[in-house]
Design a protein around this motif. Structure first.
Motif, PDB file in Angstrom:
ATOM      1  N   ASP A  28       0.810  -1.424  -0.022  1.00 55.26           N
ATOM      2  CA  ASP A  28      -0.067  -0.058   0.018  1.00 55.26           C
ATOM      3  C   ASP A  28       0.777   1.370   0.140  1.00 55.26           C
ATOM      4  N   ASN A  29       1.825   1.351   0.543  1.00 58.20           N
ATOM      5  CA  ASN A  29       2.790   2.308   0.776  1.00 58.20           C
ATOM      6  C   ASN A  29       3.470   2.708  -0.444  1.00 58.20           C
ATOM      7  N   ASN A  30       3.946   1.590  -1.191  1.00 57.73           N
ATOM      8  CA  ASN A  30       4.443   1.577  -2.480  1.00 57.73           C
ATOM      9  C   ASN A  30       3.738   2.204  -3.811  1.00 57.73           C
ATOM     10  N   THR A  31       2.459   1.864  -3.608  1.00 58.47           N
ATOM     11  CA  THR A  31       1.279   2.466  -4.460  1.00 58.47           C
ATOM     12  C   THR A  31       1.034   3.731  -4.620  1.00 58.47           C
ATOM     13  N   SER A  32       1.346   4.285  -5.575  1.00 61.94           N
ATOM     14  CA  SER A  32       1.026   5.811  -5.755  1.00 61.94           C
ATOM     15  C   SER A  32      -0.408   6.027  -5.733  1.00 61.94           C
ATOM     16  N   THR A  33      -1.021   7.312  -5.143  1.00 61.72           N
ATOM     17  CA  THR A  33      -2.362   7.321  -4.882  1.00 61.72           C
ATOM     18  C   THR A  33      -2.972   7.561  -6.368  1.00 61.72           C
ATOM     19  N   SER A  34      -2.337   8.181  -7.284  1.00 61.82           N
ATOM     20  CA  SER A  34      -2.947   8.298  -8.755  1.00 61.82           C
ATOM     21  C   SER A  34      -3.421   6.977  -9.331  1.00 61.82           C
ATOM     22  N   SER A  35      -2.648   5.853  -9.092  1.00 58.98           N
ATOM     23  CA  SER A  35      -2.941   4.534  -9.619  1.00 58.98           C
ATOM     24  C   SER A  35      -4.023   4.251  -8.856  1.00 58.98           C
ATOM     25  N   ARG A  36      -4.224   4.253  -7.499  1.00 54.96           N
ATOM     26  CA  ARG A  36      -5.226   3.800  -6.802  1.00 54.96           C
ATOM     27  C   ARG A  36      -6.862   4.503  -7.031  1.00 54.96           C
ATOM     28  N   GLU A  37      -6.412   5.444  -7.444  1.00 54.35           N
ATOM     29  CA  GLU A  37      -7.642   6.299  -7.933  1.00 54.35           C
ATOM     30  C   GLU A  37      -8.436   6.390  -9.310  1.00 54.35           C
ATOM     31  N   LEU A  38      -7.711   5.514  -9.993  1.00 53.00           N
ATOM     32  CA  LEU A  38      -8.170   5.306 -11.643  1.00 53.00           C
ATOM     33  C   LEU A  38      -9.162   4.102 -11.344  1.00 53.00           C
ATOM     34  N   ARG A  39     -10.262   4.362 -12.137  1.00 54.88           N
ATOM     35  CA  ARG A  39     -11.490   3.243 -12.200  1.00 54.88           C
ATOM     36  C   ARG A  39     -11.173   2.631 -13.331  1.00 54.88           C
ATOM     37  N   PRO A  40     -11.632   0.944 -13.254  1.00 58.91           N
ATOM     38  CA  PRO A  40     -11.567   0.172 -14.523  1.00 58.91           C
ATOM     39  C   PRO A  40     -12.509   0.642 -15.148  1.00 58.91           C
ATOM     40  N   PRO A  41     -12.583   0.336 -16.482  1.00 60.89           N
ATOM     41  CA  PRO A  41     -13.644   0.530 -17.320  1.00 60.89           C
ATOM     42  C   PRO A  41     -14.570  -0.675 -17.057  1.00 60.89           C
ATOM     43  N   ALA A  42     -15.968  -0.550 -17.338  1.00 64.78           N
ATOM     44  CA  ALA A  42     -16.910  -1.341 -17.251  1.00 64.78           C
ATOM     45  C   ALA A  42     -16.713  -2.673 -18.065  1.00 64.78           C
ATOM     46  N   LEU A  43     -16.727  -3.808 -17.633  1.00 68.90           N
ATOM     47  CA  LEU A  43     -16.010  -5.199 -18.261  1.00 68.90           C
ATOM     48  C   LEU A  43     -17.231  -6.022 -18.820  1.00 68.90           C
ATOM     49  N   TYR A  44     -18.388  -5.641 -18.567  1.00 77.12           N
ATOM     50  CA  TYR A  44     -19.595  -6.542 -18.870  1.00 77.12           C
ATOM     51  C   TYR A  44     -20.380  -5.789 -19.916  1.00 77.12           C
ATOM     52  N   ILE A  45     -21.342  -6.417 -20.750  1.00 79.88           N
ATOM     53  CA  ILE A  45     -22.298  -5.897 -21.465  1.00 79.88           C
ATOM     54  C   ILE A  45     -23.527  -6.416 -20.765  1.00 79.88           C
ATOM     55  N   ARG A  46     -24.456  -5.392 -21.083  1.00 82.85           N
ATOM     56  CA  ARG A  46     -25.934  -5.773 -20.399  1.00 82.85           C
ATOM     57  C   ARG A  46     -26.682  -5.873 -21.707  1.00 82.85           C
ATOM     58  N   SER A  47     -27.328  -6.893 -21.785  1.00 87.52           N
ATOM     59  CA  SER A  47     -28.320  -7.032 -23.106  1.00 87.52           C
ATOM     60  C   SER A  47     -29.735  -6.942 -22.758  1.00 87.52           C
ATOM     61  N   LYS A  48     -30.091  -6.782 -21.436  1.00 89.27           N
ATOM     62  CA  LYS A  48     -31.507  -6.443 -20.912  1.00 89.27           C
ATOM     63  C   LYS A  48     -31.321  -5.616 -19.739  1.00 89.27           C
ATOM     64  N   ARG A  49     -32.487  -4.887 -19.610  1.00 85.56           N
ATOM     65  CA  ARG A  49     -32.611  -3.647 -18.575  1.00 85.56           C
ATOM     66  C   ARG A  49     -33.077  -4.438 -17.408  1.00 85.56           C
ATOM     67  N   PHE A  50     -32.555  -3.772 -16.393  1.00 90.72           N
ATOM     68  CA  PHE A  50     -33.274  -4.647 -15.124  1.00 90.72           C
ATOM     69  C   PHE A  50     -34.583  -4.211 -14.707  1.00 90.72           C
ATOM     70  N   PRO A  51     -35.304  -5.303 -14.198  1.00 91.67           N
ATOM     71  CA  PRO A  51     -36.723  -5.031 -13.882  1.00 91.67           C
ATOM     72  C   PRO A  51     -37.143  -3.874 -12.914  1.00 91.67           C
ATOM     73  N   TRP A  52     -36.354  -3.291 -12.152  1.00 93.11           N
ATOM     74  CA  TRP A  52     -36.574  -2.250 -11.315  1.00 93.11           C
ATOM     75  C   TRP A  52     -36.181  -0.845 -11.744  1.00 93.11           C
ATOM     76  N   GLY A  53     -36.705   0.111 -11.299  1.00 92.24           N
ATOM     77  CA  GLY A  53     -36.276   1.602 -11.488  1.00 92.24           C
ATOM     78  C   GLY A  53     -35.994   1.860 -12.617  1.00 92.24           C
ATOM     79  N   ASP A  54     -35.171   2.614 -12.971  1.00 94.41           N
ATOM     80  CA  ASP A  54     -34.901   3.114 -14.643  1.00 94.41           C
ATOM     81  C   ASP A  54     -34.545   1.905 -15.607  1.00 94.41           C
ATOM     82  N   GLY A  55     -34.154   0.955 -14.967  1.00 91.30           N
ATOM     83  CA  GLY A  55     -33.506  -0.224 -15.725  1.00 91.30           C
ATOM     84  C   GLY A  55     -32.009  -0.018 -15.918  1.00 91.30           C
ATOM     85  N   THR A  56     -31.333   0.828 -15.391  1.00 95.57           N
ATOM     86  CA  THR A  56     -29.833   0.780 -15.637  1.00 95.57           C
ATOM     87  C   THR A  56     -29.068   0.657 -14.366  1.00 95.57           C
ATOM     88  N   LYS A  57     -29.632   0.877 -13.289  1.00 99.72           N
ATOM     89  CA  LYS A  57     -28.808   0.727 -11.944  1.00 99.72           C
ATOM     90  C   LYS A  57     -29.128  -0.807 -11.388  1.00 99.72           C
TER      91      LYS A  57
END
Length: 76
Positions: A28-57
């Motif tokens: 943890d001490n060797n890892t820079s803070t900028s590399s910890r704050e990067l978010r990975p891209p979404a690695l999944y593809i949704r083919s259907k909407r969720f059955p609740w709310g607006d369907g995206t969450k």
């Protein structure tokens, strides 16, 4: 028999936990803070909407961790 197990746990388990904690602390001490704050891209593809709310969450949606189909909600 019970004494042997307790001695084994003090001799093997506790030092093992200490080594793992030291490893994560040093990593943890060797890892820079900028590399910890990067978010990975979404690695999944949704083919259907969720059955609740607006369907995206998802049901247990966390805006800081879970991406929507068009990206993350908060760009910090």
């Amino acid at each position: 028999m019970d004494l042997d197990v307790s001695i084994l746990s003090f001799v093997v388990a506790l030092p093992g936990v200490a080594v793992c904690m030291l490893n994560m602390y040093l990593r943890d001490n060797n890892t820079s803070t900028s590399s910890r704050e990067l978010r990975p891209p979404a690695l999944y593809i949704r083919s259907k909407r969720f059955p609740w709310g607006d369907g995206t969450k998802t049901l247990f949606h966390n805006p800081h961790v879970n991406a929507l189909p068009d990206g993350y909600e908060h760009h910090e």
